[in-house]
Design a protein around this motif. Structure first.
Motif, mmCIF file in Angstrom:
data_model
loop_
_atom_site.group_PDB
_atom_site.id
_atom_site.type_symbol
_atom_site.label_atom_id
_atom_site.label_comp_id
_atom_site.label_asym_id
_atom_site.label_seq_id
_atom_site.Cartn_x
_atom_site.Cartn_y
_atom_site.Cartn_z
ATOM 1 N N TYR A 120 -43.772 86.563 -33.267
ATOM 2 C CA TYR A 120 -43.978 87.996 -33.468
ATOM 3 C C TYR A 120 -42.721 88.600 -34.060
ATOM 4 C CZ TYR A 120 -47.681 87.106 -30.078
ATOM 5 O OH TYR A 120 -48.762 86.597 -29.433
ATOM 6 N N ASP A 135 -52.893 90.249 -28.553
ATOM 7 C CA ASP A 135 -51.844 91.062 -29.162
ATOM 8 C C ASP A 135 -51.549 92.272 -28.291
ATOM 9 O OD1 ASP A 135 -51.478 89.386 -31.276
ATOM 10 O OD2 ASP A 135 -52.570 90.605 -32.730
ATOM 11 N N ARG A 163 -47.988 93.394 -27.110
ATOM 12 C CA ARG A 163 -47.550 94.722 -27.532
ATOM 13 C C ARG A 163 -47.117 95.554 -26.325
ATOM 14 N NH1 ARG A 163 -48.489 97.032 -32.224
ATOM 15 N NH2 ARG A 163 -50.076 95.496 -32.703
ATOM 16 N N LEU A 189 -43.476 96.232 -31.349
ATOM 17 C CA LEU A 189 -44.048 95.063 -32.002
ATOM 18 C C LEU A 189 -44.410 95.448 -33.422
ATOM 19 C CD1 LEU A 189 -44.882 92.133 -31.271
ATOM 20 C CD2 LEU A 189 -47.192 92.996 -30.969
ATOM 21 N N ALA A 220 -47.413 90.160 -36.131
ATOM 22 C CA ALA A 220 -47.469 88.807 -35.614
ATOM 23 C C ALA A 220 -47.276 87.830 -36.761
ATOM 24 C CB ALA A 220 -48.797 88.541 -34.922
#
Ligand SMILES: [Cu+2]
Length: 69
Positions: free
Chosen positions: A6, A52, A56, A66, A69
């Motif tokens: 990420y 995600d 996050r 974030l 990715a």
């Protein structure tokens, strides 16, 4: 095992690295967190693919963002 990298914005020092590592490391199933501070990259190794949203939220909790990715 699954490894995902990420992009995290806002990390500037070792304290940031440990804050992000701790929060992401607390996600269920996470086995390892490697942070490349200079590149702003965080590689997470886990049993199962992570959502995600979970990543996050953890990054957010640590106080960073974030970026992708
Ligand atoms: Cu810092």
């Amino acid at each position: 095992m699954v490894s995902t990298t990420y992009q995290v914005q806002g990390m500037t020092c070792g304290h940031c690295v440990s804050a992000v590592s701790t929060e992401i490391g607390a996600i269920e199933g996470v086995k390892d967190v490697q942070v490349d501070l200079a590149a702003g990259r965080v590689t997470v190794t886990s049993d199962q693919p992570l959502s995600d949203d979970a990543v996050r939220a953890a990054v957010d909790e640590a106080g960073y963002e974030l970026a992708g990715a």
